[in-house]
Write a protein that holds these residues in place. Sequence first.
Motif, PDB file in Angstrom:
ATOM      1  N   GLU A  31       1.026  -1.158  -0.014  1.00  0.00           N
ATOM      2  CA  GLU A  31      -0.048  -0.029   0.005  1.00  0.00           C
ATOM      3  C   GLU A  31       0.757   1.272  -0.199  1.00  0.00           C
ATOM      4  O   GLU A  31       0.667   2.199  -0.551  1.00  0.00           O
ATOM      5  CB  GLU A  31      -0.976  -0.118   1.186  1.00  0.00           C
ATOM      6  CG  GLU A  31      -1.915   1.303   1.430  1.00  0.00           C
ATOM      7  CD  GLU A  31      -2.610   1.318   0.196  1.00  0.00           C
ATOM      8  OE1 GLU A  31      -2.787   2.639  -0.269  1.00  0.00           O
ATOM      9  OE2 GLU A  31      -3.183   0.295  -0.474  1.00  0.00           O
ATOM     10  N   ARG A  32       1.982   1.084   0.710  1.00  0.00           N
ATOM     11  CA  ARG A  32       2.907   2.144   0.930  1.00  0.00           C
ATOM     12  C   ARG A  32       3.416   2.689  -0.811  1.00  0.00           C
ATOM     13  O   ARG A  32       3.535   3.819  -1.196  1.00  0.00           O
ATOM     14  CB  ARG A  32       4.018   1.983   1.650  1.00  0.00           C
ATOM     15  CG  ARG A  32       4.824   3.310   1.882  1.00  0.00           C
ATOM     16  CD  ARG A  32       6.109   3.172   2.822  1.00  0.00           C
ATOM     17  NE  ARG A  32       7.019   4.203   2.985  1.00  0.00           N
ATOM     18  CZ  ARG A  32       8.304   4.112   3.139  1.00  0.00           C
ATOM     19  NH1 ARG A  32       9.036   3.042   3.204  1.00  0.00           N
ATOM     20  NH2 ARG A  32       8.972   5.223   3.280  1.00  0.00           N
ATOM     21  N   LEU A  33       3.917   1.437  -1.448  1.00  0.00           N
ATOM     22  CA  LEU A  33       4.231   1.706  -2.846  1.00  0.00           C
ATOM     23  C   LEU A  33       3.314   2.418  -3.655  1.00  0.00           C
ATOM     24  O   LEU A  33       3.693   3.319  -4.457  1.00  0.00           O
ATOM     25  CB  LEU A  33       4.670   0.265  -3.250  1.00  0.00           C
ATOM     26  CG  LEU A  33       5.938  -0.369  -2.631  1.00  0.00           C
ATOM     27  CD1 LEU A  33       6.056  -1.729  -3.300  1.00  0.00           C
ATOM     28  CD2 LEU A  33       7.207   0.474  -2.695  1.00  0.00           C
ATOM     29  N   ARG A  34       1.847   2.072  -3.473  1.00  0.00           N
ATOM     30  CA  ARG A  34       0.775   2.551  -4.288  1.00  0.00           C
ATOM     31  C   ARG A  34       0.719   4.113  -3.956  1.00  0.00           C
ATOM     32  O   ARG A  34       0.095   5.015  -5.049  1.00  0.00           O
ATOM     33  CB  ARG A  34      -0.398   2.035  -4.116  1.00  0.00           C
ATOM     34  CG  ARG A  34      -0.405   0.374  -4.347  1.00  0.00           C
ATOM     35  CD  ARG A  34      -1.710  -0.281  -4.373  1.00  0.00           C
ATOM     36  NE  ARG A  34      -1.628  -1.547  -4.450  1.00  0.00           N
ATOM     37  CZ  ARG A  34      -1.925  -2.552  -3.618  1.00  0.00           C
ATOM     38  NH1 ARG A  34      -2.018  -1.920  -2.078  1.00  0.00           N
ATOM     39  NH2 ARG A  34      -1.837  -3.414  -3.510  1.00  0.00           N
ATOM     40  N   ARG A  37       3.859   9.039  -5.704  1.00  0.00           N
ATOM     41  CA  ARG A  37       3.645   9.782  -7.084  1.00  0.00           C
ATOM     42  C   ARG A  37       4.410   9.515  -8.070  1.00  0.00           C
ATOM     43  O   ARG A  37       4.202   9.653  -9.242  1.00  0.00           O
ATOM     44  CB  ARG A  37       3.193  11.212  -6.852  1.00  0.00           C
ATOM     45  CG  ARG A  37       1.853  11.644  -5.763  1.00  0.00           C
ATOM     46  CD  ARG A  37       1.913  13.237  -5.810  1.00  0.00           C
ATOM     47  NE  ARG A  37       0.686  13.322  -4.632  1.00  0.00           N
ATOM     48  CZ  ARG A  37       0.231  14.796  -4.753  1.00  0.00           C
ATOM     49  NH1 ARG A  37       0.897  15.751  -5.295  1.00  0.00           N
ATOM     50  NH2 ARG A  37      -0.582  14.790  -3.762  1.00  0.00           N
ATOM     51  N   ARG A  38       5.906   9.288  -7.764  1.00  0.00           N
ATOM     52  CA  ARG A  38       6.872   9.119  -8.691  1.00  0.00           C
ATOM     53  C   ARG A  38       7.180   7.823  -8.609  1.00  0.00           C
ATOM     54  O   ARG A  38       7.467   7.119  -7.545  1.00  0.00           O
ATOM     55  CB  ARG A  38       7.990  10.300  -8.549  1.00  0.00           C
ATOM     56  CG  ARG A  38       7.596  11.698  -8.519  1.00  0.00           C
ATOM     57  CD  ARG A  38       8.711  12.532  -8.452  1.00  0.00           C
ATOM     58  NE  ARG A  38       9.935  11.923  -7.426  1.00  0.00           N
ATOM     59  CZ  ARG A  38      11.082  12.371  -7.492  1.00  0.00           C
ATOM     60  NH1 ARG A  38      11.548  13.216  -8.536  1.00  0.00           N
ATOM     61  NH2 ARG A  38      11.900  11.904  -6.344  1.00  0.00           N
ATOM     62  N   ASP A  39       7.364   7.324  -9.925  1.00  0.00           N
ATOM     63  CA  ASP A  39       7.686   5.748 -10.205  1.00  0.00           C
ATOM     64  C   ASP A  39       9.188   5.595  -9.616  1.00  0.00           C
ATOM     65  O   ASP A  39       9.319   4.534  -8.812  1.00  0.00           O
ATOM     66  CB  ASP A  39       7.658   5.416 -11.544  1.00  0.00           C
ATOM     67  CG  ASP A  39       6.165   5.346 -12.180  1.00  0.00           C
ATOM     68  OD1 ASP A  39       5.426   5.131 -11.260  1.00  0.00           O
ATOM     69  OD2 ASP A  39       6.018   5.295 -13.355  1.00  0.00           O
TER      70      ASP A  39
END
Length: 229
Positions: A31-34, A37-39
């Motif tokens: 969830e944190r990865l989602r 905003r920047r890849d």
Amino acid sequence: MVNVFAVKMTKPLSADLFMRLADDLPNDRRERLRRFRRDEDAQRTLLADILIRYLIRMRLGISMTRASFQSNEFGKPFLEGRSDFHFNLTHSGHWIAAAVHDRPVGIDVERIRAIDLSIASRYFTREECDSIFNMPETLRLERFYEIWACKESYVKAEGRGLSIPLQSFSVRFQGELPYLQTQPSSVQRALRLYAMEGHRMAVCAETDLFPQWPTEWTSEELAASYLVQ
């Protein structure tokens, strides 16, 4: 000896590889990865997660389903139930790094980029500012980031975050070797600097036994090794 590992992102992870690695993480980490905003921020964070999990598996034989992470009151993570295993993570630019030891350890990597060096007076001691501005002009930016990385690594080793004022201790140099002065802790710590490509990386520990150079992998090498379960 402190073990230091550095992973270089030679190119972005493919979408398929990113998902394969992310699917192996707990729900809260996915969830944190989602939320990024920047890849590139999501990719660096994912690789840092994978790096420490891979090291735990290799060094301690603990599978990821059994590894439980907690954080102290200042947010520094630790492996639950293993007081003999301490780690710290960092990432900036195209480097992701970890330091591992049996005592508290801190690591920080900083990408060298142009800034207004007058900012040093807001965070650095007078001696540190003198160290910067007494350097030839072409070397001042590098010295700024060397001091910054050392200060961050010390704060992270202490595990008390920015409750430690950055001007309450000083990073000094004997030749090119950094050391700490007027530490606010009774624990004596040593520093080691590494000149990574386009970056400066510092490690802080209760020992002065550091490797000459970090164990270095590419992001593809780490991912491939991690996925061989």
